[in-house]
Design an enzyme around this catalytic site. Structure first.
Site, PDB file in Angstrom:
ATOM      1  N   ASP A 159      46.956  36.841  39.042  1.00  0.00           N
ATOM      2  CA  ASP A 159      46.919  35.902  39.860  1.00  0.00           C
ATOM      3  C   ASP A 159      45.533  35.694  40.165  1.00  0.00           C
ATOM      4  OD1 ASP A 159      49.910  35.653  39.339  1.00  0.00           O
ATOM      5  OD2 ASP A 159      50.260  35.748  41.482  1.00  0.00           O
ATOM      6  N   HIS A 191      47.295  43.114  35.055  1.00  0.00           N
ATOM      7  CA  HIS A 191      48.299  43.518  33.739  1.00  0.00           C
ATOM      8  C   HIS A 191      47.556  43.531  32.566  1.00  0.00           C
ATOM      9  CE1 HIS A 191      52.218  43.420  36.136  1.00  0.00           C
ATOM     10  NE2 HIS A 191      51.462  42.970  36.916  1.00  0.00           N
ATOM     11  N   SER A 242      39.524  41.413  44.794  1.00  0.00           N
ATOM     12  CA  SER A 242      38.318  41.364  44.165  1.00  0.00           C
ATOM     13  C   SER A 242      38.260  40.730  42.902  1.00  0.00           C
ATOM     14  CB  SER A 242      38.060  42.909  43.913  1.00  0.00           C
ATOM     15  OG  SER A 242      36.784  43.273  43.440  1.00  0.00           O
TER      16      SER A 242
END
Length: 287
Positions: free
Chosen positions: A88, A145, A250
């Site tokens: 995200d 992921h 980050s």
């Protein structure tokens, strides 16, 4: 505040000391104080806790456990795509690598070899390839992921600076993502090698992978390397499977070989993205 002033302030701040302090505080269990900080953070950054597997702030004993919270089942279905978005966040930049140069922001580029800790041999695989840089803000889900299935070959911890990685800093600090501390993960896929890099920043207390656990600290000041070529350490991860996480926000930088993929036509710089959405499709030569 102008970009120039914001960057100047970062040069003056004791970034390492602040990051170490933040890491200790985020890992501590301070009971009701921890809960109060989590509640403040949720309100300050408009965090959507309805997506969390555990939506109640009281249930997180440390800030780190809240920050790296899991999502509820079904919150991020995987698109039927060859490559899916691994996080995200928002798109910082993406596109073609020009020879060995990655576009950071107007007036700034950096080399693939610099990103990979000076390894020009590894970087050669990505000449004229493609890259994507994705920024995770404080409100985002902070697990990373796999964009595509891959077998892990090597992991590097590259020491460096701890500048912020927000858009203003990307515009103001030359070679930002190759200057900051980072964890570089090199995978093999059925189309060849690809790289997934976790870039550290100010207040990012640590970065972790599912196969290693916390990578930093320690911060030795030297490049550390782990290889995973023997059968006892064979690590294969499926598309969409979790591979790591940030302890505070980050940036992720990915590298792919030439003629491997074509990015989602809806992607553009600054566009919000969600883990699992379509990132790219295989090109005919990469099929």
């Amino acid at each position: 505040m102008s970009d120039r002033i914001a960057v100047l302030a970062q040069h003056l701040l004791p970034k390492q000391a602040l990051t170490q302090l933040a890491g200790r505080l985020a890992a501590s269990n301070a009971g009701s104080l921890t809960t109060a900080v989590i509640r403040w953070f949720i309100g300050r950054y408009d965090v959507d806790m309805s997506e969390a597997a555990e939506p109640n702030p009281v249930c997180y004993p440390t800030f780190n456990e809240f920050f790296t919270r899991a999502l509820r089942d079904g919150a991020r279905p995987l698109a039927e795509a060859d490559f899916v978005c691994p996080v995200d966040g928002a798109i910082s930049q993406f596109g073609r690598i020009e020879r060995d140069q990655i576009f950071q922001a107007k007036g700034h580029r950096y080399s693939t070899a610099a990103l990979l800790g000076g390894d020009s041999e590894r970087a050669a695989a990505f000449v004229d390839g493609d890259f994507a840089t994705l920024y995770l803000s404080p409100r985002d889900y902070h697990r990373i992921h796999m964009p595509v299935a891959g077998r892990l070959r090597q992991m590097l911890h590259v020491p460096g600076e701890l500048f912020s990685v927000n858009p203003a800093t990307a515009r103001g600090v030359a070679g930002l993502f190759a200057r900051n501390e980072r964890v570089v993960c090199l995978f093999d896929a059925d189309f060849g090698p690809f790289v997934l890099t976790l870039v550290g920043a100010t207040i990012v207390g640590s970065m972790a992978t599912v196969w290693h656990g916390t990578v930093n600290p320690p911060r030795s000041g030297e490049i550390r390397s782990w290889t995973y070529d023997d059968h006892d350490r064979r690590i294969e991860l499926a598309k969409g499977e979790e591979m790591g996480r940030f302890m505070l926000g980050s940036t992720v930088v990915m590298l792919f070989p030439r003629n491997t993929l074509a990015f989602n036509p809806d992607w553009r710089a600054a566009r919000p993205v969600r883990m699992g959405e379509m990132m790219a499709k295989r090109t005919p030569s990469g099929a």
